[in-house]
Design an enzyme around this catalytic site. Structure first.
Site, PDB file in Angstrom:
ATOM      1  CE  LYS A   1      -9.557 -14.449  31.416  1.00 15.18           C
ATOM      2  NZ  LYS A   1      -8.421 -14.656  30.477  1.00 15.18           N
TER       3      LYS A   1
ATOM      4  CG  ASP B   1      -7.113 -18.092  29.556  1.00 14.07           C
ATOM      5  OD1 ASP B   1      -7.560 -18.055  28.388  1.00 14.07           O
ATOM      6  OD2 ASP B   1      -7.376 -17.215  30.400  1.00 14.07           O
TER       7      ASP B   1
ATOM      8  CB  ALA C   1       3.598 -12.485  38.430  1.00 14.31           C
TER       9      ALA C   1
ATOM     10  CB  ALA D   1      -2.256 -14.273  30.933  1.00 14.34           C
TER      11      ALA D   1
ATOM     12  CB  THR E   1       4.957  -5.644  41.248  1.00 15.34           C
ATOM     13  OG1 THR E   1       4.784  -4.449  40.485  1.00 15.34           O
ATOM     14  CG2 THR E   1       4.575  -5.369  42.692  1.00 15.34           C
TER      15      THR E   1
END
Length: 284
Positions: A77, A114, A141, A144, A166
């Site tokens: 993607k 999306d 995070a 998506a 993270t």
């Protein structure tokens, strides 16, 4: 008397597919196949397993094979943005594309639907949702999540709180999307939910075969909208607990269905309907 009958001429039927590695798990062929059959369109939609090192070569040859476009999934993607000739603003902002259109002039057009799918799913199942009424809290995070951030900000949320295991990934999103984002430490994710009117799980935690989402949900308020990008299982432990606390819940399957609709329309010339029958096909 000579036979003047001409041999039948070949007909070009639109051809599309989904590119990923691996791809056998994808539900997109069932989804688009259902729409092709429903609308009586003589076209095809096929799974295309493509290794990362072959992506550029495959994209160059697909239009010559009769493809009018393709969906793109993990791990391609982000990579397709560098290979596309035209990139929409939202795909550039999100940093990923999930929908390709092979134009008649030979150029590859890359888009990301999306975020559209995320919002359309909520609007369909929670028509009274008012994003401007309070803060949104986003757990995760990853790729998506970036589409969710863009769509929530566009929808008018006044503040978007985000926590990720993270922290630096959440900080990177804030740096790109601006001052309405507030980053929380992962240990404070439960506190982040307090006062939020929209809460989103954008991690894979809670998915079948994945670790559970271990974020305390005590601060969820009745009436809050809770939605999960995971759809296997359809009702995740996060959604089950949110529902038990009086929240309005929206499962993640509809996002998959709605994000597919714009591409189908561009490739096959028919705006498809996302309804209960389609959900049943995907759940079968």
């Amino acid at each position: 008397m000579s036979d003047t009958t001409q041999p039948p001429q070949p007909r070009n039927h639109p051809l599309a597919g989904v590119i990923g590695w691996p791809i056998a798990h994808s539900r997109s062929p069932s989804l688009h196949g259902h729409w092709l059959q429903r609308y009586g369109i003589t076209g095809y939609y096929v799974p295309l397993p493509v290794m990362p090192e072959h992506l550029a070569e495959v994209l160059r040859v697909m239009p010559r094979m009769g493809f009018v476009g393709a969906n793109v999934t993990i791990p391609h993607k982000e990579s397709v943005l560098a290979l596309a000739d035209v990139v929409t603003d939202r795909a550039a902002l999100i940093g990923a594309a999930n929908t390709l259109i092979f134009r008649a002039d030979g150029k590859i057009h890359a888009d990301n639907t999306d975020g559209y799918g995320f919002i359309a799913n909520i609007r369909q199942h929670a028509p009274d949702w008012r994003p401007e009424q309070g803060p949104a809290a986003l757990i995760g995070a990853g790729g998506a999540a970036r589409a969710v951030v863009a769509s929530l900000l566009e929808s008018g949320v006044p503040e978007l709180r985000i926590a990720n295991r993270t922290r630096i990934r959440a900080e990177q999103i804030k740096a790109e999307f601006g001052a309405k984002l507030v980053v929380y430490d992962w240990a404070e994710a439960g506190n982040m939910i307090e006062g939020a009117t929209t809460v989103v799980n954008a991690t894979s935690m809670g998915m079948e075969g994945k670790p559970p989402l271990r974020v305390p949900l005590d601060a969820l308020s009745p009436g809050t909208l809770a939605t999960d990008l995971v759809y296997t299982p359809l009702i995740t432990p996060f959604l089950a607990e949110a529902q038990a606390r009086g929240c309005q819940i929206v499962d993640g399957l509809g996002m998959l269905l709605h994000q597919a609709a714009p591409g189908f329309e561009r490739w096959f010339g028919q705006r498809p309907e996302v309804d209960a029958a389609l959900r049943e096909v995907l759940l079968a």
